[in-house]
Design a protein around this motif. Structure first.
Motif, PDB file in Angstrom:
ATOM      1  N   GLU A 143       0.811  -1.212   0.000  1.00  0.00           N
ATOM      2  CA  GLU A 143       0.000   0.000   0.000  1.00  0.00           C
ATOM      3  C   GLU A 143       0.848   1.267   0.000  1.00  0.00           C
ATOM      4  N   ASN A 144       2.019   1.237   0.698  1.00  0.00           N
ATOM      5  CA  ASN A 144       2.793   2.468   0.771  1.00  0.00           C
ATOM      6  C   ASN A 144       3.939   2.530  -0.242  1.00  0.00           C
ATOM      7  N   LEU A 145       3.949   1.582  -1.200  1.00  0.00           N
ATOM      8  CA  LEU A 145       4.981   1.587  -2.229  1.00  0.00           C
ATOM      9  C   LEU A 145       4.672   2.677  -3.248  1.00  0.00           C
ATOM     10  N   VAL A 146       5.104   3.882  -2.934  1.00  0.00           N
ATOM     11  CA  VAL A 146       4.874   5.019  -3.814  1.00  0.00           C
ATOM     12  C   VAL A 146       6.174   5.417  -4.494  1.00  0.00           C
ATOM     13  N   LYS A 147       7.242   5.480  -3.713  1.00  0.00           N
ATOM     14  CA  LYS A 147       8.520   5.920  -4.246  1.00  0.00           C
ATOM     15  C   LYS A 147       9.648   5.147  -3.581  1.00  0.00           C
ATOM     16  N   ARG A 148      10.610   4.750  -4.386  1.00  0.00           N
ATOM     17  CA  ARG A 148      11.733   4.001  -3.834  1.00  0.00           C
ATOM     18  C   ARG A 148      12.933   4.917  -3.612  1.00  0.00           C
ATOM     19  N   ASP A 149      13.627   4.667  -2.511  1.00  0.00           N
ATOM     20  CA  ASP A 149      14.914   5.305  -2.251  1.00  0.00           C
ATOM     21  C   ASP A 149      16.013   4.308  -2.599  1.00  0.00           C
ATOM     22  N   ILE A 150      16.947   4.746  -3.422  1.00  0.00           N
ATOM     23  CA  ILE A 150      18.093   3.905  -3.760  1.00  0.00           C
ATOM     24  C   ILE A 150      19.299   4.482  -3.027  1.00  0.00           C
ATOM     25  N   LEU A 151      19.735   3.793  -1.972  1.00  0.00           N
ATOM     26  CA  LEU A 151      20.842   4.280  -1.163  1.00  0.00           C
ATOM     27  C   LEU A 151      22.153   3.665  -1.644  1.00  0.00           C
ATOM     28  N   VAL A 152      23.140   4.515  -1.862  1.00  0.00           N
ATOM     29  CA  VAL A 152      24.443   4.066  -2.355  1.00  0.00           C
ATOM     30  C   VAL A 152      25.512   4.473  -1.358  1.00  0.00           C
ATOM     31  N   CYS A 153      26.347   3.515  -0.959  1.00  0.00           N
ATOM     32  CA  CYS A 153      27.404   3.797   0.011  1.00  0.00           C
ATOM     33  C   CYS A 153      28.371   4.838  -0.543  1.00  0.00           C
ATOM     34  N   GLY A 154      28.589   5.891   0.247  1.00  0.00           N
ATOM     35  CA  GLY A 154      29.517   6.941  -0.147  1.00  0.00           C
ATOM     36  C   GLY A 154      30.700   7.039   0.784  1.00  0.00           C
ATOM     37  N   GLY A 155      31.022   5.950   1.501  1.00  0.00           N
ATOM     38  CA  GLY A 155      32.202   5.928   2.362  1.00  0.00           C
ATOM     39  C   GLY A 155      33.469   5.834   1.526  1.00  0.00           C
ATOM     40  N   THR A 156      34.602   5.984   2.174  1.00  0.00           N
ATOM     41  CA  THR A 156      35.875   5.996   1.452  1.00  0.00           C
ATOM     42  C   THR A 156      36.103   4.721   0.660  1.00  0.00           C
ATOM     43  N   GLY A 157      35.813   3.559   1.273  1.00  0.00           N
ATOM     44  CA  GLY A 157      36.048   2.290   0.600  1.00  0.00           C
ATOM     45  C   GLY A 157      35.264   2.147  -0.688  1.00  0.00           C
ATOM     46  N   CYS A 158      33.950   2.384  -0.616  1.00  0.00           N
ATOM     47  CA  CYS A 158      33.106   2.242  -1.804  1.00  0.00           C
ATOM     48  C   CYS A 158      33.365   3.370  -2.800  1.00  0.00           C
ATOM     49  N   SER A 159      33.675   4.565  -2.297  1.00  0.00           N
ATOM     50  CA  SER A 159      33.974   5.683  -3.203  1.00  0.00           C
ATOM     51  C   SER A 159      35.198   5.373  -4.050  1.00  0.00           C
ATOM     52  N   SER A 160      36.169   4.695  -3.450  1.00  0.00           N
ATOM     53  CA  SER A 160      37.377   4.337  -4.198  1.00  0.00           C
ATOM     54  C   SER A 160      37.094   3.254  -5.228  1.00  0.00           C
ATOM     55  N   SER A 161      35.925   2.624  -5.135  1.00  0.00           N
ATOM     56  CA  SER A 161      35.513   1.604  -6.113  1.00  0.00           C
ATOM     57  C   SER A 161      34.369   2.120  -6.989  1.00  0.00           C
ATOM     58  N   ASP A 162      34.358   3.430  -7.217  1.00  0.00           N
ATOM     59  CA  ASP A 162      33.447   4.073  -8.187  1.00  0.00           C
ATOM     60  C   ASP A 162      32.003   4.195  -7.731  1.00  0.00           C
ATOM     61  N   SER A 163      31.744   4.250  -6.417  1.00  0.00           N
ATOM     62  CA  SER A 163      30.344   4.376  -5.993  1.00  0.00           C
ATOM     63  C   SER A 163      29.761   5.740  -6.399  1.00  0.00           C
ATOM     64  N   MET A 164      30.591   6.769  -6.491  1.00  0.00           N
ATOM     65  CA  MET A 164      30.083   8.073  -6.918  1.00  0.00           C
ATOM     66  C   MET A 164      29.636   8.035  -8.380  1.00  0.00           C
ATOM     67  N   GLN A 165      30.342   7.235  -9.175  1.00  0.00           N
ATOM     68  CA  GLN A 165      29.925   7.068 -10.560  1.00  0.00           C
ATOM     69  C   GLN A 165      28.642   6.243 -10.637  1.00  0.00           C
ATOM     70  N   ILE A 166      28.492   5.296  -9.726  1.00  0.00           N
ATOM     71  CA  ILE A 166      27.255   4.519  -9.665  1.00  0.00           C
ATOM     72  C   ILE A 166      26.076   5.449  -9.400  1.00  0.00           C
ATOM     73  N   ILE A 167      26.259   6.396  -8.473  1.00  0.00           N
ATOM     74  CA  ILE A 167      25.201   7.368  -8.167  1.00  0.00           C
ATOM     75  C   ILE A 167      24.830   8.167  -9.405  1.00  0.00           C
ATOM     76  N   GLU A 168      25.832   8.662 -10.116  1.00  0.00           N
ATOM     77  CA  GLU A 168      25.570   9.459 -11.324  1.00  0.00           C
ATOM     78  C   GLU A 168      24.865   8.632 -12.391  1.00  0.00           C
ATOM     79  N   ASN A 169      25.312   7.377 -12.571  1.00  0.00           N
ATOM     80  CA  ASN A 169      24.688   6.507 -13.575  1.00  0.00           C
ATOM     81  C   ASN A 169      23.250   6.176 -13.218  1.00  0.00           C
ATOM     82  N   LEU A 170      22.977   5.934 -11.924  1.00  0.00           N
ATOM     83  CA  LEU A 170      21.605   5.644 -11.494  1.00  0.00           C
ATOM     84  C   LEU A 170      20.693   6.851 -11.740  1.00  0.00           C
TER      85      LEU A 170
END
Length: 626
Positions: free
Chosen positions: A30-57
């Motif tokens: 019933e409350n599925l109106v909008k999804r939040d896609i959370l992407v890790c932005g810590g140093t470890g994941c950022s060094s593995s292109d998580s910021m690019q993942i955010i931009e691509n999403l």
């Protein structure tokens, strides 16, 4: 956002923002109106292109015209660093691991548009015969964790104060300055039993009380964010994922002790944490929860960042304060406590990041809630950076009293390649090595101390049967010798002599008297050094002598390294598997390998440099170390 001018306004805003965050955790059709896609932005994941993942999403969502159905959010560390970058989709609560930028299109098209989970990006749970699992709470890595200090990491956007407020942020501060006296605040912190998470475990409430009891004058609140242990990233991850929790706690401490000024001492080599702190401070000031007349009261509190240059000794409280003052970062004699005379000779309350991160939760939920976790001696939870020879490397937070075995084998997933557990090093370079016979030791301040180790700031390095314990002790001594400030003789000279003895033993030149000298010298350094760095530097030596003396004896008596790590004690030998391809003789830099083509070759050990070039180039695996 509008500037908050009163505690009532803060509570109203929090109640308005909370439902959106709660929706992330509670899923119904019933409350599925909008999804939040959370992407890790810590140093470890950022060094593995998580910021690019955010931009691509974001790009894929816009391309598909799904802006009203999904929103991409930056968040802090989820903790499961071995499987990063991590993407989590709410309210479905689907946890994707090892995501790449090119996976963004499939996530949007399959999950967001067609409501189908992307199976190939799910975690395979070894405990369930590698069954794919969607939810993080079904993973053994998370099942025994209890997040208090890390409660917001991986759940909120660290660069958005609205999300922090919506998760009860700054309500504890508002409650303190509007409804509690400074003594009431200190009493609640004392009742919680919270002990300092930076190493020694001194009771936090007692420290606050001592500082508050000094005559009215300029007082300071200092946050120690100089996390320098090799492999430790607990405090950095909190600052990257939930900076407002530390700012709020420092302001609460300022109110409790009568201070209007706080400093965060952080390493300049942590640029992401620094940037998020700057954003958080600016947002808090704009919102009226930091600065002058906080929440419309007469309470003022300002926070300034001070940068360290990477000296390990500046993690020690007095050396840290000297550094803030612009002096050489050296410790002083503990003739008086910092709560009486600290920064600029003024009363100073110093706690580390993790200690402060617990404070808002304690004041929101009560002391009895907090000490329902952990043990009588050590209430609450503890964050550890779990690394080394363990399958699930990452950031974990467990109740005090959890055993080492539970962390290594259940949360950590055991030892890779089916090798045998050998030891776990807790407390970083200042801690001790704990053997397999103590694996069932509960993790708390008293228990770890009783077996020759320490809690420390929270580094936890797992070692397997391929590690040499003599060499491990030497590795940590190399670090502490390099980081010694040189002020006191026991640390400056004594630790160098310790390292020389260990090097001599690892080189196969040691004798039995060296083992006696090693223990005597380590004990002397431990009892006579000026500060914690020198006093604790011999711990790896003393603990390995206690639990792995047979390895020391093998190095000294037999001139052998049982683990095959100490190069000087090894001989490279060509076995009968040799096909005579001549590759090894061609790459040998000193020409110590002889033999005819298609015949077994021989290594002259007296000339061998033990560089390993022959072994790494042998395609028949015919060369071994003995």
């Amino acid at each position: 956002m509008n500037k908050i001018v009163s505690f009532d306004n803060l509570k109203k805003l929090a109640s308005e923002l909370k439902p959106a965050l709660e929706l992330r955790e509670h899923f119904t059709k019933e409350n599925l109106v909008k999804r939040d896609i959370l992407v890790c932005g810590g140093t470890g994941c950022s060094s593995s292109d998580s910021m690019q993942i955010i931009e691509n999403l974001k790009s894929e969502i816009k391309k598909a015209g799904l802006e009203d159905h999904a929103e991409v959010q930056l968040t802090g560390c989820f903790g499961f660093c071995a499987k990063g970058p991590i993407v989590k989709v709410y309210p479905d609560n689907v946890f994707y691991v090892q995501v790449k930028p090119e996976d963004a299109e499939e996530i949007v098209q399959e999950h967001i548009l067609n409501h189908r989970v992307v199976e190939r990006l799910l975690f395979e749970e070894p405990a369930l015969d590698n069954k794919k699992v969607e939810r993080h709470d079904e993973m053994s890595f998370y099942k025994k964790q209890s997040r208090v200090a890390l409660r917001n990491c991986g759940h909120i956007n660290p660069e958005n104060i609205d999300e922090y407020i919506g998760n009860d942020g700054y309500l504890a501060l508002g409650k303190c300055i509007s409804e509690m006296s400074p003594k009431d605040v200190i009493s609640e912190v004392k009742a919680s039993g919270l002990r300092g998470r930076g190493g020694a475990g001194f009771p936090t409430g007692v420290k606050w009380e001592s500082t508050s009891q000094t005559p009215p004058c300029q007082k300071y609140v200092v946050c120690n964010a100089d996390e320098g242990d090799p492999g430790a990233f607990m405090d950095r991850s909190v600052l990257e994922g939930d900076p407002h929790s530390v700012l709020e706690a420092m302001a609460i401490c300022g109110y409790a002790i009568g201070s209007d000024t706080g400093y965060i001492y952080i390493r300049a080599e942590y640029p992401l944490a620094i940037e998020r702190l700057k954003v958080a401070i600016a947002q808090a000031q704009e919102s009226g929860v930091l600065g002058n007349n906080i929440l419309g009261t007469d309470f003022n509190f300002n926070i300034e960042l001070k940068y360290g240059a990477g000296a390990f000794v500046c993690g020690e409280g007095t050396a840290l304060m000297h550094s803030i003052e612009g002096k050489r970062g050296e410790p002083r004699m503990k003739t008086y406590s910092s709560s009486k005379r600290g920064l600029w000779q003024s009363p100073t309350c110093l706690n580390n990041v993790e200690t402060f991160a617990n404070i808002p939760a304690i004041l929101n939920k009560g002391a009895s809630w907090f000490n329902s976790y952990g043990t009588e001696d050590s209430p609450g939870t503890k964050v550890f950076a779990l690394g080394g020879k363990v399958n699930n490397v990452g950031l974990v937070e467990v109740p005090m009293g959890t055993t080492l075995r539970e962390i290594v084998y259940e949360i950590g997933g055991g030892i890779p390649d089916n090798r045998e557990f050998k030891a776990v090093q807790t407390g970083g370079p200042s801690g001790g090595c704990i053997s397999a016979k103590n694996l069932d030791t509960p993790i708390d301040f008293k228990s770890l101390s009783s077996i020759g180790s320490m809690m420390g700031s929270g580094g936890m390095l797992v070692l397997d049967d391929s590690d040499c314990m003599v060499n491990i002790a030497k590795f940590f001594l190399e670090f502490t010798v390099e980081e010694s400030c040189g002020k006191c003789t026991p640390c400056r000279i004594g630790n160098k002599r310790l390292l020389e003895l260990l090097t001599k033993i690892c080189d196969g030149k040691g004798c039995e008297q060296d083992l006696v000298d090693l223990k005597d010298l380590a004990t002397t350094i431990k009892t006579t050094s000026l500060c914690g760095l020198g006093k604790c530097a011999p711990n790896p030596v003393l603990s390995t002598l206690e639990y792995f003396y047979d390895e020391y004896e093998a190095h000294v008596k037999e001139k052998k390294c049982p683990a095959g790590k100490c190069q000087s004690l090894l001989d490279y030998v060509i076995t009968d598997a040799c096909k005579g391809c001549t590759k090894c003789s061609k790459v040998c830099p000193v020409g110590c390998i002889t033999g005819k083509p298609k015949e077994k070759h021989v290594i002259d050990s007296s000339k061998c440099l033990k560089c390993g070039a022959c072994m790494s180039n042998c395609k028949f695996n015919a060369i071994i170390k003995k």
